[in-house]
Design a protein around this motif. Sequence first.
Motif, PDB file in Angstrom:
ATOM      1  N   ALA A 246       0.823  -1.212   0.000  1.00 42.05           N
ATOM      2  CA  ALA A 246       0.000   0.000   0.000  1.00 42.05           C
ATOM      3  C   ALA A 246       0.858   1.264   0.000  1.00 42.05           C
ATOM      4  N   ASN A 292      -1.469   5.757  -0.011  1.00 44.91           N
ATOM      5  CA  ASN A 292      -2.223   4.503  -0.037  1.00 44.91           C
ATOM      6  C   ASN A 292      -3.602   4.660  -0.673  1.00 44.91           C
ATOM      7  N   LYS A 295      -3.881   2.665  -4.088  1.00 47.97           N
ATOM      8  CA  LYS A 295      -4.215   1.244  -4.018  1.00 47.97           C
ATOM      9  C   LYS A 295      -5.686   1.063  -3.671  1.00 47.97           C
TER      10      LYS A 295
END
Length: 602
Positions: A246, A292, A295
């Motif tokens: 991530a 992150n 992702k």
Amino acid sequence: MSDSDLVPLMYRAQIEDRGKIQYAGGRGQQEEDQPASKWLNQWLKGCPPVPKAPDENIPKWKQKPPQTQVKIPQFGANVHTWEYIQSWRFVTNSGQDEGIIRPVIGAKGIPFYPGSSMKGAFLRACQQIAPDKLLDYCGGEVEEIIAGKKQKKTKPGVLRFHGGYPVDMSWGNPKRLLDVVHNQEERQVMRNENSSAKVQISLYQTKLNFGISRIKNNTHIHVDWNLVEKIWERALSEGIGSRTSAGYGRFEKIQDKHKIFLSSSKVIASVNLSGRGIVSTLLNGTTEFRPNMFKAALRGHTLRLFAGLTNDDTTAKRLTKELWGGFGGDEESGSIVGKFGVDFQVKNLALEEHNYSSNGRRARPMPLYNLKSGILDIFAVQSASEKDRDFLTLLIKFSLLLGGFGKSWRRVHHDLFYQSYFDNNDKPMIGCHWLFTKLSESADYCITAPRGELDNIKTFLASIPDSVRNYFNLPSTNNHVNNWREVWHPQRVQVWGRIAEDENDSQAVEWFHKDNFIKRTELTGSIGNKYNPSKVSRIWHRMYPLYVKIDGKIMHKKNEEGNYKYVELLTIFTPDDLPKAREFLTFLNSSSNDFIKLWGGN
């Protein structure tokens, strides 16, 4: 006060009215009442104090002597050391506390990266670039002939790994240590239900010093320290610690006062991006651009696509976990590593503020990001095939064509496409806007139109289901998950589009704010309060730059006045039990607007 209140939170059971550190707390809860904040403050009280920077306006001869400091642990004289700085966050799990992820903590309360973990990361990197040195440096099993028989014997490596420590106490900022983990899949893709945020404690942009030495009683083995450094940098480039897929655990090398990103050799897709939007905030209100989010967006879209190809939600979730990793549910146990990880290199980022008044009172400034340059890398955690690359190319196209990343990604950035919305300085910011930069390098991910028409987008959207089926050998059926809120299937979603002449030519943006139309309906969603929960919108609105390919070059097309043109897109998820959606689709199909249907509605 009960006896348990005298026990530091670190030593309490994580049960109701005792610990509960892992939960973020209720909406509006004061920071000092959050168990995790209390835990942090108790921890930092036992650590060396964070040094205060001297006041440069006071002459040195007038400055008071610095307070006595407890020194950060130092490596010995024979240890080779290297300093690197995190590009974002670094998280390791001590495994010592139930329900909360927090660093390994050593003497004097200092967090550190264990030498055993360092050896594991070094060993994997050594296998890649110097396998002939693996046995000498890291040790292993060898076969020897003893009394005429082959026997296995453990051979120790010549290197000793001392782990990594922060170089100073700047890591101990309580505003930055408290990290948050908040899975939005359930709420945004499956059902409009609130999910609980959980906390983890991770180090933010901390400079770490890593140490490696060699044993003295094995002098016949030569150690090439330049090679050792190269191997360790390969390990860092793959990410160390937890949640590396991530974007955690990435490092930059400091050289000539410049930070050099340690790029992974396993990158299988890379695209240059810029973007503007609303920056995330931590539990304590601290603003932070969080890589992150990329992702999260790609994983969520993967789940939507798979849900449109199978009528089994368990299969859709399993396939998504196989690609992006995850924890097992009722039907599984343990965790799945996943094939892909995401990393984002921030090149040029500015944090800004949007100030507005609400109900006649000065509101809290709204934090924004203006990312002028960054690189999104998707790397292979495991081996990747050509079909994996093709799927990632499709997924990036899908994500950039129809939406964005981060907070408020379903809406266009209002400061760019609806500036009159802020005429009275009484409205919060809404939306985001993402662009490809370095178009020649991003050619595989752009959807271009030879002359500015919509045919290429129609073709791309029509190709998605069969393309994904072919990538993953899925059966060719018309099945789909029928009880999720966002499913990529022609019976569940429609895409409409038109060409906008410039940034002021959005037709749809005003519809979202028009009373007695779609404003604050179940179709467009609403921000909730303690009495009424928030409702996630079922419409994505995007102003996609009109990219054209002329003489082999990709460019953002301009109109006759020299202003950039856009493709205005509406992605509408249309369940049968939502009359407002049917009413709005009837309106789109009328002659009162320029939109045409590009996909869906079978």
